[in-house]
Structure formats: C-alpha cells, structure tokens
Design an enzyme around this catalytic site. Structure first.
Site, PDB file in Angstrom:
ATOM      1  N   ARG A   1      11.936  -9.650   1.791  1.00 30.91           N
ATOM      2  CA  ARG A   1      11.298  -8.491   2.422  1.00 30.91           C
ATOM      3  C   ARG A   1      11.268  -8.724   3.924  1.00 30.91           C
ATOM      4  O   ARG A   1      11.652  -9.796   4.390  1.00 30.91           O
ATOM      5  CB  ARG A   1       9.904  -8.186   1.828  1.00 30.91           C
ATOM      6  CG  ARG A   1       9.093  -9.302   1.319  1.00 30.91           C
ATOM      7  CD  ARG A   1       8.687 -10.300   2.353  1.00 30.91           C
ATOM      8  NE  ARG A   1       8.022  -9.674   3.477  1.00 30.91           N
ATOM      9  CZ  ARG A   1       7.925 -10.194   4.685  1.00 30.91           C
ATOM     10  NH1 ARG A   1       8.466 -11.377   4.956  1.00 30.91           N
ATOM     11  NH2 ARG A   1       7.301  -9.569   5.669  1.00 30.91           N
ATOM     12  N   GLY A   2      10.800  -7.711   4.662  1.00 28.93           N
ATOM     13  CA  GLY A   2      10.888  -7.762   6.121  1.00 28.93           C
ATOM     14  C   GLY A   2      12.146  -7.017   6.529  1.00 28.93           C
ATOM     15  O   GLY A   2      13.233  -7.285   5.981  1.00 28.93           O
ATOM     16  N   ALA A   3      11.993  -6.088   7.477  1.00 23.96           N
ATOM     17  CA  ALA A   3      13.091  -5.155   7.762  1.00 23.96           C
ATOM     18  C   ALA A   3      14.439  -5.838   8.053  1.00 23.96           C
ATOM     19  O   ALA A   3      15.448  -5.501   7.420  1.00 23.96           O
ATOM     20  CB  ALA A   3      12.674  -4.226   8.905  1.00 23.96           C
TER      21      ALA A   3
ATOM     22  N   ARG B   1      14.174   0.597  -0.938  1.00 24.52           N
ATOM     23  CA  ARG B   1      12.936   0.759  -0.157  1.00 24.52           C
ATOM     24  C   ARG B   1      13.206   1.795   0.939  1.00 24.52           C
ATOM     25  O   ARG B   1      14.195   1.689   1.662  1.00 24.52           O
ATOM     26  CB  ARG B   1      12.500  -0.581   0.460  1.00 24.52           C
ATOM     27  CG  ARG B   1      12.154  -1.630  -0.603  1.00 24.52           C
ATOM     28  CD  ARG B   1      11.416  -2.813  -0.006  1.00 24.52           C
ATOM     29  NE  ARG B   1      10.056  -2.467   0.379  1.00 24.52           N
ATOM     30  CZ  ARG B   1       9.263  -3.293   1.055  1.00 24.52           C
ATOM     31  NH1 ARG B   1       9.700  -4.478   1.454  1.00 24.52           N
ATOM     32  NH2 ARG B   1       8.036  -2.937   1.367  1.00 24.52           N
TER      33      ARG B   1
ATOM     34  N   GLN C   1       1.136 -10.822   2.895  1.00 22.24           N
ATOM     35  CA  GLN C   1       2.243 -11.473   3.627  1.00 22.24           C
ATOM     36  C   GLN C   1       1.729 -12.380   4.746  1.00 22.24           C
ATOM     37  O   GLN C   1       2.368 -13.377   5.084  1.00 22.24           O
ATOM     38  CB  GLN C   1       3.186 -10.419   4.229  1.00 22.24           C
ATOM     39  CG  GLN C   1       4.003  -9.634   3.230  1.00 22.24           C
ATOM     40  CD  GLN C   1       3.330  -8.345   2.818  1.00 22.24           C
ATOM     41  OE1 GLN C   1       2.105  -8.249   2.781  1.00 22.24           O
ATOM     42  NE2 GLN C   1       4.116  -7.337   2.509  1.00 22.24           N
TER      43      GLN C   1
ATOM     44  N   ASP D   1       9.132  -1.781  11.060  1.00 24.12           N
ATOM     45  CA  ASP D   1      10.160  -1.384  10.084  1.00 24.12           C
ATOM     46  C   ASP D   1      11.012  -0.242  10.588  1.00 24.12           C
ATOM     47  O   ASP D   1      12.148  -0.050  10.145  1.00 24.12           O
ATOM     48  CB  ASP D   1       9.502  -0.994   8.760  1.00 24.12           C
ATOM     49  CG  ASP D   1       8.910  -2.226   8.119  1.00 24.12           C
ATOM     50  OD1 ASP D   1       7.788  -2.600   8.502  1.00 24.12           O
ATOM     51  OD2 ASP D   1       9.605  -2.849   7.307  1.00 24.12           O
TER      52      ASP D   1
ATOM     53  N   ASN E   1       4.899   0.245  10.758  1.00 24.73           N
ATOM     54  CA  ASN E   1       4.802  -1.169  10.364  1.00 24.73           C
ATOM     55  C   ASN E   1       3.819  -1.276   9.202  1.00 24.73           C
ATOM     56  O   ASN E   1       3.209  -0.280   8.783  1.00 24.73           O
ATOM     57  CB  ASN E   1       4.381  -2.042  11.551  1.00 24.73           C
ATOM     58  CG  ASN E   1       4.576  -3.516  11.251  1.00 24.73           C
ATOM     59  OD1 ASN E   1       5.631  -3.919  10.776  1.00 24.73           O
ATOM     60  ND2 ASN E   1       3.578  -4.340  11.503  1.00 24.73           N
ATOM     61  N   LYS E   2       3.668  -2.478   8.705  1.00 23.87           N
ATOM     62  CA  LYS E   2       2.822  -2.728   7.526  1.00 23.87           C
ATOM     63  C   LYS E   2       1.463  -2.034   7.640  1.00 23.87           C
ATOM     64  O   LYS E   2       0.850  -2.016   8.706  1.00 23.87           O
ATOM     65  CB  LYS E   2       2.647  -4.247   7.392  1.00 23.87           C
ATOM     66  CG  LYS E   2       1.835  -4.730   6.223  1.00 23.87           C
ATOM     67  CD  LYS E   2       2.279  -4.181   4.887  1.00 23.87           C
ATOM     68  CE  LYS E   2       3.746  -4.434   4.596  1.00 23.87           C
ATOM     69  NZ  LYS E   2       4.243  -3.584   3.459  1.00 23.87           N
TER      70      LYS E   2
HETATM   71  O1  MRU Z   1       6.642  -4.758   2.950  1.00 23.56           O
HETATM   72  P1  MRU Z   1       7.264  -5.786   3.828  1.00 23.56           P
HETATM   73  O2  MRU Z   1       6.739  -7.162   3.618  1.00 23.56           O
HETATM   74  O3  MRU Z   1       8.776  -5.710   3.793  1.00 23.56           O
HETATM   75  O4  MRU Z   1       6.824  -5.343   5.292  1.00 23.56           O
HETATM   76  C1  MRU Z   1       7.223  -6.116   6.381  1.00 23.56           C
HETATM   77  C2  MRU Z   1       6.681  -5.622   7.660  1.00 23.56           C
HETATM   78  O5  MRU Z   1       5.960  -4.656   7.733  1.00 23.56           O
HETATM   79  C3  MRU Z   1       7.162  -6.347   8.890  1.00 23.56           C
HETATM   80  O6  MRU Z   1       6.177  -6.348   9.883  1.00 23.56           O
HETATM   81  C4  MRU Z   1       8.399  -5.613   9.436  1.00 23.56           C
HETATM   82  O7  MRU Z   1       9.346  -5.465   8.430  1.00 23.56           O
HETATM   83  C5  MRU Z   1       9.023  -6.339  10.556  1.00 23.56           C
HETATM   84  S1  MRU Z   1       9.804  -7.814   9.998  1.00 23.56           S
HETATM   85  C6  MRU Z   1      10.521  -8.614  11.281  1.00 23.56           C
END
Ligand code: MRU
Length: 340
Positions: free
Chosen positions: A45-47, A88, A194, A235, A244-245
């Site tokens: 996970r993470g963009a 996603r 996370q 994201d 973002n999250k």
């Molecule tokens: O749901 P996730 O864990 O994929 O969400 C991740 C985030 O919100 C991060 O802050 C974002 O993807 C940036 S990662 C460099």
C-alpha cells in the site's frame, strides 16, 4: 530499509505489510491477479508503491500472454489492466502507472514477446525512478527542517509506501543524513494503523527516533509546542486539494490553528491537476476495519453501522508547501509549474 517491492527472477517480491510489525515476510507473486489482490488487500500500500506494483503486475501479465497472437495478447492485456485499475480508486499513481505501461503496449508495433521484454524493463525503471524521486524530495524537504525539529506525520508515507526511502519521511531521512537531529511523532492512523505499525517499524529499523500517539492527540501536542512541522504524503493532488489518509484534514486544521507549517510530499506521479476534488472517488473500505481492531477484536455493538472512508480532502488553503522532486512550491506555484 529494504525495498518494499522488487522484480526478482520474473516474480514480484514484496514485503507483506499486513504482517508488520510482528513479522517481516515477503510475498513472491508470479500472477498479475495475485498482485491485484495484494494491492486490494493492502499487502502492499502507499500510492507510489501501488503504482510500481501495478506496473510489475502488468509485466507479469505480458509474460503470461506473450506467446499469443498480437490481437489476442492485446485483449488479454486489456483485461489485466482493468483488473489492476479496479483495485483501489484514489491513489493517482495506480492509474499513472497503468497508463505509462499501456503506452508501450499500445504503441509498440512489434510482437508480444518484444512488448513483454520492454514492459518488464519499464517496470524495473519505474521502481528505480521512484527511489531517485524520493531522494530528491528528501533533499528539497530537508532544507525546511532545523536541527532539533520534531516532525508530525500521519499514516505511512515512508519507505514502505514507496519502493524505498519514502516521500513524507524522505526529508527526515535526508536531514538526519546531513547531521541534523530530528525526531518523528507518528499518528497511529486508525483504522489500519499504518502509523503505529509501519511508520514506527521502519523508523525504528533505521534507528530514527519516533514516538507514536493516538490520532486524537496531535492537536494537544501542537498546542503544547511539541511539534515544529507537519509533513504528510498524498495519494492524489488535484487543482484545489490534497487527498491523503483519513484524518489528514483534521491534522491540517490543527496545524493552521497553531501556526505550524503543514507540508505535503508529492512525487509528480501523484499530481492530477487537471481534475478538481469533486472528480475524485474516495475509497470506502469494509466497515469491519472500523468495527473490529485489525479485523480481530470487535469494539462496536452488533448491528451498529460503521463508515470507513479511507482518505480525506485537505484544501489548498491549509497547505504551506508541496514538496516534489523539483523543489518546494506553494499550491499556487505548483499549479503554475505543473498544470497543463
Ligand atoms: O491506504 P494506504 O495505506 O495506501 O494510504 C497511504 C497514504 O495515505 C499515504 O500517505 C499516501 O499513499 C502517500 S505514500 C508515499
């Protein structure tokens, strides 16, 4: 930190992030359908990491279909691209990566075998580019940090969310490499935790000082003067806001109220400046992620509905600066530089 994802012997090797911090285990996948599942289930996970996983997933698909006649190959690849695209909805990098690979598939006049070689190569290039971009974000972002600063971050936008080095944590890493003393406060980041599980794990792994707080504490810590700067990842950045999250918006509001700079680290692969925030689909995940802690302990009475939006929207007026691989920009400067 170890790379979160790698291409090894025609397989996609990734850290299984659902097991952290208790177990550091790797998945080795040779079927694009499994890569799609891993993205959806958040094993990765993470963009930026999702983007590279998508590209490598498509590379696996080309290996599976490379012996088919070109027309059939294209049909199967379209199917694979759709499966990967549907994993996603919010992170731009997923679509950016599929489009980048698709350009090769659709414009290469040669046979599927040749296309496959090019796509495998491109996915490896994208992984290496991600690390280079993050290092540049680190270099620019480190200039914002003073010796002794405490940085608050939300979710995990570190090495684990990218191939390596991270986006929001890159300035911290670079400032420390430059000899500054920096410590991190990590929001735990309900419901998938996370911050508690991943940010704390990777910073401890790299011996960078980190403390974890409950999400609801950050406002108080700002008021008590315990936070100097906020840096988060993203994201998707649209023409008016940062996605973002979930919880990021509240952190930005508290930062504004306390006069604390709020920075967003964003590789240009995350910019989607042709759209506005109204165009974006915010992922809603299984309500069980809210009603049960890590899918195990139920904390909400039976029959009570839970809402589980995975991301929120922070308007540009709350953002002090956006750190890309090219420098640090106010939202207005960002639009001027990158909007087509
Ligand atoms: O749901 P996730 O864990 O994929 O969400 C991740 C985030 O919100 C991060 O802050 C974002 O993807 C940036 S990662 C460099």
């Amino acid at each position: 930190m170890l790379p979160s994802i790698e291409w090894v012997d025609n397989k996609v090797k990734m850290i299984d992030q659902t097991l952290l911090p208790h177990e550091l285990k790797f998945l080795e996948l040779d079927d694009y359908r499994d890569v799609a599942k891993a993205i959806k289930n958040m094993n990765i996970r993470g963009a930026p990491a999702i983007g590279v996983a998508a590209a490598m997933g498509l590379a696996l698909a080309t290996l599976e279909f490379k012996d088919l006649p070109k027309e059939k190959f294209l049909e199967k690849m379209e199917e694979a691209a759709n499966v990967i695209r549907s994993t996603r909805p919010t992170a731009s990098n997923l679509f950016w990566a599929v489009d980048r690979i698709w350009k090769i598939i659709s414009t290469c006049p040669d046979n599927p075998l040749m296309i496959s070689e090019l796509v495998v190569e491109e996915s490896k290039i994208m992984a290496q580019e991600d690390v280079n971009v993050n290092k540049s974000i680190g270099k620019h972002g480190a200039e914002l940090l003073k010796d002794g600063d405490t940085v608050l971050t939300h979710c995990n936008a570190g090495s684990l969310a990218t191939v390596q080095y991270g986006t929001a944590l890159a300035p911290v890493r670079a400032a420390i490499e430059n000899g500054k003393k920096i410590q991190v406060i990590a929001d735990e980041t309900r419901p998938r935790l996370q911050g508690a599980r991943l940010t704390a794990f990777e910073l401890q792994y790299d011996k960078i000082p980190v403390k974890v707080i409950s999400d609801t504490s950050s406002g108080l810590l700002m008021k008590l003067g315990m936070i100097d700067k906020v840096i988060v990842g993203t994201d998707r950045v649209t023409s008016d806001a940062v996605f973002n999250k979930i919880g990021t918006y509240l952190v930005a509001l508290a930062a504004r109220d306390n006069g604390i700079p709020f920075y967003v680290a964003a590789p240009t692969s995350t910019l989607s400046l042709e759209e506005s925030s109204d165009d974006v689909v915010i992922e809603q995940r299984d309500s069980k992620e809210v009603s049960h802690v890590l899918g195990k302990v139920q904390i909400v009475p039976d029959g009570v509905e839970c809402l589980n939006y995975a991301f929120d929207i922070t308007p540009f007026n709350l953002v002090t600066g956006i750190i890309t691989e090219d420098g640090v920009f106010s939202p207005e400067e960002l639009l001027k530089k990158y909007k087509k």
